[in-house]
Write a protein that holds these residues in place. Structure first.
Motif, PDB file in Angstrom:
ATOM      1  N   PHE A  94       0.844  -1.199   0.000  1.00 40.36           N
ATOM      2  CA  PHE A  94       0.000   0.000   0.000  1.00 40.36           C
ATOM      3  C   PHE A  94       0.876   1.245   0.000  1.00 40.36           C
ATOM      4  CE2 PHE A  94      -2.580   3.349   1.824  1.00 40.36           C
ATOM      5  CZ  PHE A  94      -3.852   3.126   1.325  1.00 40.36           C
ATOM      6  N   THR A  95       1.871   1.267   0.883  1.00 41.70           N
ATOM      7  CA  THR A  95       2.771   2.422   1.002  1.00 41.70           C
ATOM      8  C   THR A  95       3.527   2.659  -0.290  1.00 41.70           C
ATOM      9  OG1 THR A  95       3.004   2.009   3.374  1.00 41.70           O
ATOM     10  CG2 THR A  95       4.665   3.419   2.337  1.00 41.70           C
ATOM     11  N   MET A  96       4.032   1.580  -0.901  1.00 35.12           N
ATOM     12  CA  MET A  96       4.820   1.699  -2.135  1.00 35.12           C
ATOM     13  C   MET A  96       3.977   2.282  -3.276  1.00 35.12           C
ATOM     14  SD  MET A  96       6.945  -1.293  -4.118  1.00 35.12           S
ATOM     15  CE  MET A  96       5.456  -2.148  -4.623  1.00 35.12           C
ATOM     16  N   GLU A  97       2.701   1.875  -3.327  1.00 37.39           N
ATOM     17  CA  GLU A  97       1.842   2.323  -4.430  1.00 37.39           C
ATOM     18  C   GLU A  97       1.280   3.725  -4.219  1.00 37.39           C
ATOM     19  OE1 GLU A  97      -0.964  -0.244  -6.237  1.00 37.39           O
ATOM     20  OE2 GLU A  97       0.022  -2.074  -5.552  1.00 37.39           O
ATOM     21  N   VAL A  98       1.229   4.167  -2.966  1.00 33.94           N
ATOM     22  CA  VAL A  98       0.576   5.450  -2.668  1.00 33.94           C
ATOM     23  C   VAL A  98       1.566   6.586  -2.411  1.00 33.94           C
ATOM     24  CG1 VAL A  98      -0.958   6.622  -1.026  1.00 33.94           C
ATOM     25  CG2 VAL A  98      -1.487   4.293  -1.782  1.00 33.94           C
ATOM     26  N   ALA A  99       2.670   6.286  -1.712  1.00 31.18           N
ATOM     27  CA  ALA A  99       3.644   7.337  -1.383  1.00 31.18           C
ATOM     28  C   ALA A  99       4.247   7.934  -2.645  1.00 31.18           C
ATOM     29  CB  ALA A  99       4.742   6.763  -0.490  1.00 31.18           C
ATOM     30  N   ASN A 100       4.436   9.256  -2.612  1.00 33.08           N
ATOM     31  CA  ASN A 100       5.021  10.038  -3.707  1.00 33.08           C
ATOM     32  C   ASN A 100       4.110  10.142  -4.933  1.00 33.08           C
ATOM     33  OD1 ASN A 100       7.511  10.620  -2.327  1.00 33.08           O
ATOM     34  ND2 ASN A 100       8.091   8.483  -2.714  1.00 33.08           N
ATOM     35  N   GLN A 101       2.843   9.776  -4.764  1.00 34.79           N
ATOM     36  CA  GLN A 101       1.880   9.928  -5.848  1.00 34.79           C
ATOM     37  C   GLN A 101       1.081  11.222  -5.665  1.00 34.79           C
ATOM     38  OE1 GLN A 101       1.432   8.009  -8.641  1.00 34.79           O
ATOM     39  NE2 GLN A 101       3.328   7.032  -7.897  1.00 34.79           N
ATOM     40  N   THR A 102       0.800  11.880  -6.769  1.00 36.18           N
ATOM     41  CA  THR A 102      -0.017  13.087  -6.750  1.00 36.18           C
ATOM     42  C   THR A 102      -1.489  12.709  -6.833  1.00 36.18           C
ATOM     43  OG1 THR A 102       1.713  14.408  -7.794  1.00 36.18           O
ATOM     44  CG2 THR A 102      -0.538  15.236  -7.975  1.00 36.18           C
ATOM     45  N   VAL A 103      -2.309  13.376  -6.042  1.00 40.80           N
ATOM     46  CA  VAL A 103      -3.764  13.185  -6.114  1.00 40.80           C
ATOM     47  C   VAL A 103      -4.276  14.011  -7.291  1.00 40.80           C
ATOM     48  CG1 VAL A 103      -5.967  13.450  -4.921  1.00 40.80           C
ATOM     49  CG2 VAL A 103      -3.919  12.821  -3.620  1.00 40.80           C
ATOM     50  N   LYS A 104      -4.617  13.333  -8.369  1.00 43.52           N
ATOM     51  CA  LYS A 104      -5.051  14.038  -9.575  1.00 43.52           C
ATOM     52  C   LYS A 104      -6.461  14.599  -9.437  1.00 43.52           C
ATOM     53  CE  LYS A 104      -4.101  12.674 -13.691  1.00 43.52           C
ATOM     54  NZ  LYS A 104      -4.075  11.843 -14.932  1.00 43.52           N
ATOM     55  N   THR A 105      -7.388  13.739  -9.042  1.00 41.28           N
ATOM     56  CA  THR A 105      -8.778  14.175  -8.886  1.00 41.28           C
ATOM     57  C   THR A 105      -9.411  13.451  -7.697  1.00 41.28           C
ATOM     58  OG1 THR A 105      -9.633  12.448 -10.366  1.00 41.28           O
ATOM     59  CG2 THR A 105      -9.106  14.585 -11.361  1.00 41.28           C
ATOM     60  N   ILE A 106     -10.497  14.024  -7.191  1.00 44.45           N
ATOM     61  CA  ILE A 106     -11.303  13.379  -6.168  1.00 44.45           C
ATOM     62  C   ILE A 106     -12.752  13.403  -6.662  1.00 44.45           C
ATOM     63  CG2 ILE A 106     -12.051  13.383  -3.753  1.00 44.45           C
ATOM     64  CD1 ILE A 106      -9.522  15.027  -3.132  1.00 44.45           C
ATOM     65  N   ASN A 107     -13.341  12.225  -6.762  1.00 47.08           N
ATOM     66  CA  ASN A 107     -14.714  12.109  -7.226  1.00 47.08           C
ATOM     67  C   ASN A 107     -15.561  11.389  -6.184  1.00 47.08           C
ATOM     68  OD1 ASN A 107     -14.387  13.233  -9.959  1.00 47.08           O
ATOM     69  ND2 ASN A 107     -13.097  11.458 -10.308  1.00 47.08           N
ATOM     70  N   ARG A 108     -16.862  11.548  -6.325  1.00 44.55           N
ATOM     71  CA  ARG A 108     -17.789  10.846  -5.445  1.00 44.55           C
ATOM     72  C   ARG A 108     -18.714   9.978  -6.260  1.00 44.55           C
ATOM     73  NH1 ARG A 108     -22.777  10.783  -4.633  1.00 44.55           N
ATOM     74  NH2 ARG A 108     -23.115  12.637  -5.926  1.00 44.55           N
ATOM     75  N   ARG A 109     -19.014   8.789  -5.733  1.00 43.13           N
ATOM     76  CA  ARG A 109     -20.073   7.931  -6.277  1.00 43.13           C
ATOM     77  C   ARG A 109     -20.816   7.353  -5.081  1.00 43.13           C
ATOM     78  NH1 ARG A 109     -24.110   6.006  -8.528  1.00 43.13           N
ATOM     79  NH2 ARG A 109     -24.072   4.280 -10.024  1.00 43.13           N
ATOM     80  N   ALA A 110     -22.122   7.620  -5.018  1.00 42.86           N
ATOM     81  CA  ALA A 110     -22.928   7.177  -3.881  1.00 42.86           C
ATOM     82  C   ALA A 110     -22.314   7.721  -2.591  1.00 42.86           C
ATOM     83  CB  ALA A 110     -23.041   5.653  -3.875  1.00 42.86           C
TER      84      ALA A 110
END
Length: 267
Positions: free
Chosen positions: A41-57
């Protein structure tokens, strides 16, 4: 449990706070709140930019630069706080995403979760969800066709995520109060006027909830003046006066849910 207006409020505020920002560190306080080993989880998430935030339900989807998505469902008792370490609430933190010296704290994720998924996996998660009730494409005609296929009590249909996505126990009570309809009324007994009133109440209450920042008690950040401005008309107000007719609000259990309504003006 946060519903559509609460999650829409979170989406709008977090898009401003962390949209386009890089996640500089990840701390997992409860492994059961995520869906893969902590290192992965840490390897895939750390140093990544949050491009967008969306909502569904009742979900939020954080799309990361590498194409992966963080799928959040707060469930019962879950909430978030954004700020510096010294400003965080005195609560157990299940997940912490850092953005420099500011952090997004996920709190109360005992039933809720933050899962890392591919876009295809997110799509699979949403396959059984019904339409978004505040989507412009969800017209009265679409709502009418949806209701024609249903039977049973209207309260049960409103909280069924496969019928419509995002309405939960709280706002279903508010919608039915606004439409002056009993929660145990059978859908097949509705006439066109009642169905129209219900559709309009869905639109009115959900948009009012969004405009007033939902009902969450806890602010998202220090000085947050938007979150939690919505005041319930009937939900969780047993014994209080109905603001429309002044009769006492009652509580009954329907479909294993505590349901609040005014027996005088909801008929």
């Amino acid at each position: 449990m946060p519903e559509l207006p609460e999650m829409e409020t979170y989406k709008a505020l977090l898009s401003t706070l962390i949209g386009g920002q890089k996640i500089t560190n990840v701390v997992i306080g409860r492994e059961k709140s995520i869906n893969v080993p902590v290192d992965k989880f840490t390897m895939e998430v750390a140093n990544q930019t949050v491009k967008t935030i969306n909502r569904r339900a009742k979900y939020l989807i954080f799309q990361l630069q590498n194409g992966s998505c963080l799928l959040l469902h707060l469930m019962l008792g879950g909430w978030m706080f954004f700020g510096k370490e010294e400003d965080k609430p005195d609560r157990t933190i299940q997940v912490k995403l850092s953005f420099g010296d500011q952090h997004l704290f996920f709190i109360g994720l005992r039933l809720g979760y933050l899962h890392i998924l591919s876009p295809e996996m997110v799509k699979e998660e949403f396959e059984k969800l019904g339409p978004e009730p505040i989507n412009p494409q969800f017209t009265f005609n679409a709502f009418q066709q949806l209701m024609e296929k249903r039977k049973g009590a209207i309260k049960t249909a409103l909280i069924n995520q496969e019928v419509m996505a995002g309405i939960g126990n709280g706002y279903s009570d508010e919608i039915l109060w606004h439409a002056e309809l009993r929660p145990d009324k059978k859908i097949q007994e509705f006439d066109n006027q009642q169905l129209t009133r219900l559709y309009n109440s869905i639109q009115f209450i959900l948009k009012r909830g969004i405009n007033q920042g939902g009902y969450m008690d806890n602010p998202l950040y220090k000085g947050d003046g938007r979150t939690g401005g919505y005041q319930f008309f009937v939900h969780d107000r047993e014994g209080e006066e109905c603001s429309r007719c002044h009769a006492p609000i009652v509580k009954e259990e329907m479909s294993s849910r505590k349901t609040y309504f005014c027996p005088n003006c909801q008929h």
